[in-house]
Design an enzyme around this catalytic site. Sequence first.
Site, short mmCIF file in Angstrom:
data_model
loop_
_atom_site.label_atom_id
_atom_site.label_comp_id
_atom_site.label_asym_id
_atom_site.label_seq_id
_atom_site.Cartn_x
_atom_site.Cartn_y
_atom_site.Cartn_z
N TYR A 33 0.83 -1.20 0.00
CA TYR A 33 0.00 0.00 0.00
C TYR A 33 0.86 1.25 0.00
O TYR A 33 2.09 1.18 0.18
CB TYR A 33 -0.96 0.01 1.20
CG TYR A 33 -0.34 0.35 2.53
CD1 TYR A 33 0.57 -0.49 3.14
CD2 TYR A 33 -0.66 1.54 3.19
CE1 TYR A 33 1.13 -0.16 4.38
CE2 TYR A 33 -0.11 1.87 4.42
CZ TYR A 33 0.78 1.02 5.01
OH TYR A 33 1.34 1.34 6.22
N ARG A 100 -7.93 -20.31 -1.99
CA ARG A 100 -6.92 -20.19 -0.93
C ARG A 100 -5.83 -21.26 -1.04
O ARG A 100 -6.10 -22.45 -0.95
CB ARG A 100 -7.58 -20.28 0.45
CG ARG A 100 -6.62 -19.84 1.56
CD ARG A 100 -7.28 -19.92 2.93
NE ARG A 100 -6.47 -19.22 3.92
CZ ARG A 100 -5.33 -19.70 4.42
NH1 ARG A 100 -4.87 -20.87 4.03
NH2 ARG A 100 -4.63 -19.01 5.30
N HIS A 102 -1.28 -21.16 -0.36
CA HIS A 102 -0.16 -20.25 -0.11
C HIS A 102 0.62 -19.92 -1.38
O HIS A 102 1.12 -18.81 -1.54
CB HIS A 102 0.81 -20.87 0.91
CG HIS A 102 0.29 -20.83 2.32
ND1 HIS A 102 -0.76 -21.61 2.74
CD2 HIS A 102 0.66 -20.11 3.39
CE1 HIS A 102 -1.01 -21.37 4.02
NE2 HIS A 102 -0.16 -20.46 4.44
N LYS A 149 6.56 -1.87 1.70
CA LYS A 149 5.41 -1.29 2.42
C LYS A 149 4.22 -2.24 2.28
O LYS A 149 3.28 -2.01 1.51
CB LYS A 149 5.10 0.12 1.87
CG LYS A 149 4.21 0.91 2.83
CD LYS A 149 4.21 2.38 2.46
CE LYS A 149 3.17 3.19 3.22
NZ LYS A 149 3.33 3.22 4.66
N GLU A 182 12.59 2.38 13.95
CA GLU A 182 11.64 3.41 13.50
C GLU A 182 10.39 3.31 14.35
O GLU A 182 10.31 2.49 15.27
CB GLU A 182 11.32 3.23 12.01
CG GLU A 182 10.63 1.92 11.70
CD GLU A 182 10.28 1.74 10.22
OE1 GLU A 182 10.09 2.73 9.51
OE2 GLU A 182 10.18 0.56 9.81
N LEU A 207 11.43 1.46 6.93
CA LEU A 207 10.79 1.83 5.66
C LEU A 207 11.44 3.13 5.19
O LEU A 207 11.68 4.02 6.01
CB LEU A 207 9.29 2.05 5.87
CG LEU A 207 8.54 2.43 4.61
CD1 LEU A 207 8.32 1.20 3.71
CD2 LEU A 207 7.19 3.07 4.93
N1 PLP Z 1 7.75 3.75 8.86
C1 PLP Z 1 6.62 3.01 8.86
C2 PLP Z 1 6.63 1.66 9.50
C3 PLP Z 1 5.45 3.50 8.27
O1 PLP Z 1 4.32 2.76 8.26
C4 PLP Z 1 5.47 4.79 7.69
C5 PLP Z 1 4.28 5.36 7.05
O2 PLP Z 1 3.23 4.77 6.99
C6 PLP Z 1 6.66 5.53 7.72
C7 PLP Z 1 7.79 4.97 8.30
C8 PLP Z 1 6.74 6.91 7.12
O3 PLP Z 1 6.71 6.83 5.73
P1 PLP Z 1 6.19 8.05 4.83
O4 PLP Z 1 7.02 9.23 5.24
O5 PLP Z 1 6.46 7.62 3.45
O6 PLP Z 1 4.74 8.24 5.16
#
Ligand code: PLP
Length: 287
Positions: A33, A100, A102, A149, A182, A207
Site C-alpha cells: 500500500y 486459498r 499459499h 510497504k 523506527e 521503511l
Molecule cells: N515507517 C513506517 C513503518 C510507516 O508505516 C510509515 C508510514 O506509513 C513511515 C515509516 C513513514 O513513511 P512516509 O514518510 O512515506 O509516510
Amino acid sequence: MSRIAYVNGQYVRHADAAVHVEDRGYQFADGVYEVCEVWQGKIVDMPRHLDRLHRSLNELRIDWPMARSAVEFVIRQVIRRNRVVNGLVYIQVTRGVAKRDHFFPAEDVAPSIVVTAKPTSPAASQVQAEKGIAVVSYPENRWPRVDIKTIALLPNVLAKQHAKENGGKEAWYIDADGNVTEGGSTNAWIVTKEGALVTRPAENGILRGITRAVVLDLVQKEGLTFDERPFSLAEAFEAKEAFVTAASTLVMPVTRIDGKIIGNGHPGSVATRLRELFHTATDLQTA
Ligand code: PLP
C-alpha cells in the site's frame, strides 16, 4: 455527500465498498500500500510514493493492477469525488482473488486495487505538534523486509496499541543492539546536544519514508548538520530534541520517551522549523 471508494474498476459508496473473501490481501496480507498526503488541494509527492509502490510491487512480484498513469487518474478522482482538500489518500494493491493456497496463483490473476481518501484536520495536527507527542519503546519483532510497504501490519498494530496503553501516541522499535529502528508508522529522529540531526540509514531496519527523504533534502538545503547513523534509546533519552516523520504526521515533535522528558519537555526549535518548511520541499500536484 457520501464517501466514495474505488474498488477494482468501480467507484462505489464507501459504505458498500468490499473485496472478495478470497482476496489474497484478506487471506494472507499478500499486498502492498501507499499513503499520500493531500494538502490544500494538492497531492504531496505522488511520484515518490508511486515509485515506492512500484518497488514494493516488484519485490513481491505483483503486477501493477493498471498503468501507473491510470492509478494517478483514479487517485485524483477519488480525492475529487470525496472533496478532500486536506487529508490522506490510500492505495492498496493485492495479488488478487484466488482459491486459498499459499503458492502464488497458477493461473493469471488480476491484482486487486482499492483507493480511498479521507479528510484530516491540519489544525488538530498543529495543536498536537505544538504540544509534542509521547513515544513508548517496544522490542523490534518484525520481519527483515520492512523496506517493503506491505499491508501485513499486525506487528505495527500491536506495538502502537502497546504505546497507547502506556500513554504514548507512537511506538519506537528497539533492535537487538538497543538501537531505535523506527516508529510503528513513522520514521524516528533525534537532535543531539551539539545540534546534529540523526536518523537511521535507510539501508536496513526501516521503511524508506518519503517524508524522511523530503526532510533530509530540507536539512541539506538549510545547511543543518546531520548524520545518517543508528542511534540508541539511551542516546535518545539524552537528546536535545526528538521527532517523527510520516505523510500522516509530517514532522511531529516528540517530548517524552518511555515517560522521560526530552530536552526541555517542549517541541524543539529544529523540529518546529522543519515542520514549518516541510511543504516548501515537496512536489505538489493539483488533485
Ligand atoms: N515507517 C513506517 C513503518 C510507516 O508505516 C510509515 C508510514 O506509513 C513511515 C515509516 C513513514 O513513511 P512516509 O514518510 O512515506 O509516510
